[in-house]
Design a protein around this motif. Structure first.
Motif, mmCIF file in Angstrom:
data_model
loop_
_atom_site.group_PDB
_atom_site.id
_atom_site.type_symbol
_atom_site.label_atom_id
_atom_site.label_comp_id
_atom_site.label_asym_id
_atom_site.label_seq_id
_atom_site.Cartn_x
_atom_site.Cartn_y
_atom_site.Cartn_z
ATOM 1 N N GLU A 162 0.823 -1.204 0.000
ATOM 2 C CA GLU A 162 0.000 0.000 0.000
ATOM 3 C C GLU A 162 0.856 1.253 0.000
ATOM 4 O OE1 GLU A 162 0.931 -1.147 4.176
ATOM 5 O OE2 GLU A 162 -0.060 -2.285 2.609
ATOM 6 N N GLY B 14 -4.426 2.493 1.593
ATOM 7 C CA GLY B 14 -4.758 2.909 0.250
ATOM 8 C C GLY B 14 -3.629 3.050 -0.729
ATOM 9 N N VAL C 44 -6.268 -1.696 -4.730
ATOM 10 C CA VAL C 44 -6.545 -1.300 -3.346
ATOM 11 C C VAL C 44 -7.115 -2.496 -2.579
ATOM 12 C CG1 VAL C 44 -7.849 0.247 -1.846
ATOM 13 C CG2 VAL C 44 -6.938 1.094 -3.996
ATOM 14 N N GLU C 45 -7.998 -3.241 -3.219
ATOM 15 C CA GLU C 45 -8.586 -4.433 -2.602
ATOM 16 C C GLU C 45 -7.501 -5.449 -2.229
ATOM 17 O OE1 GLU C 45 -11.669 -7.217 -1.418
ATOM 18 O OE2 GLU C 45 -11.687 -5.057 -1.703
ATOM 19 N N HIS D 146 -4.331 -4.801 -1.487
ATOM 20 C CA HIS D 146 -3.628 -4.262 -0.312
ATOM 21 C C HIS D 146 -4.454 -4.487 0.952
ATOM 22 C CE1 HIS D 146 -0.676 -2.611 -2.912
ATOM 23 N NE2 HIS D 146 -1.335 -1.519 -3.268
ATOM 24 N N TYR D 147 -5.742 -4.237 0.844
ATOM 25 C CA TYR D 147 -6.671 -4.409 1.966
ATOM 26 C C TYR D 147 -6.677 -5.869 2.436
ATOM 27 C CZ TYR D 147 -11.358 -4.880 4.080
ATOM 28 O OH TYR D 147 -12.421 -5.175 4.883
ATOM 29 N N LYS E 113 -10.362 0.520 6.410
ATOM 30 C CA LYS E 113 -11.091 1.166 5.318
ATOM 31 C C LYS E 113 -10.171 1.379 4.127
ATOM 32 C CE LYS E 113 -14.183 3.413 3.150
ATOM 33 N NZ LYS E 113 -15.474 3.887 3.332
ATOM 34 N N GLN E 114 -10.649 1.013 2.936
ATOM 35 C CA GLN E 114 -9.886 1.171 1.698
ATOM 36 C C GLN E 114 -10.129 2.548 1.081
ATOM 37 O OE1 GLN E 114 -10.620 -2.079 -1.160
ATOM 38 N NE2 GLN E 114 -11.982 -2.895 0.407
ATOM 39 N N CYS F 152 -14.810 0.434 -0.932
ATOM 40 C CA CYS F 152 -13.688 1.336 -1.190
ATOM 41 C C CYS F 152 -14.196 2.762 -1.412
ATOM 42 C CB CYS F 152 -12.940 0.857 -2.431
ATOM 43 S SG CYS F 152 -11.514 1.855 -2.903
#
Length: 134
Positions: free
Chosen positions: A9, A22, A39-40, A42-43, A60-61, A92
């Motif tokens: 991230e 993020g 992003v998903e 990384h989350y 939270k993304q 997101c």
């Protein structure tokens, strides 16, 4: 020229009740599915690391994007509805850089507070608008 992307991230901000994770991108096209999917990833990776350590957090993304970065602001196309729907489905928040700068301006002018930003950023999904602060 020295930068090496290690595929993690771009930011991880831990607040009292929420952790923001993020990606920040500047592209010459519109926002793409792959930007939201990144992003998903990384989350999910962060959630895996938490689980390995027996921990949990409210995560939270956030995707901060500067789409069409080579075009003047008034000539840029809106974010495609399909990408907004994907962001909503994934939980997101997409923040365009021009919106982020306008939020920062409002903060500097004491029109909004840090807590308002944290609340909106942690609750909103899809595409962020200045109207989300009213």
């Amino acid at each position: 020229s020295e930068f090496e992307d290690i595929k993690k991230e771009d930011f991880l901000i831990k607040m009292e009740n929420v952790t923001f994770i993020g990606e920040i991108k500047g592209v010459t096209s519109n926002i793409k599915y792959e930007n939201i999917s990144q992003v998903e990833l990384h989350y999910r990776g962060y959630l895996d690391r938490l689980a390995e350590n027996g921990r949990s957090e409210n995560v939270k993304q956030i995707l901060i994007m500067n789409p069409f970065r080579t075009k003047p602001l008034d000539k840029r196309e809106p974010v495609c509805e399909d990408q907004i729907k994907l962001a909503v489905r994934n939980g997101c928040l997409i923040i365009e850089t021009n919106t982020l700068l306008r939020i920062f301006e409002k903060f500097c002018n004491q029109e909004i507070t840090i807590q308002q930003c944290v609340d909106v950023f942690s609750q909103k999904v899809g595409l962020l608008s200045l109207d989300d602060f009213t």
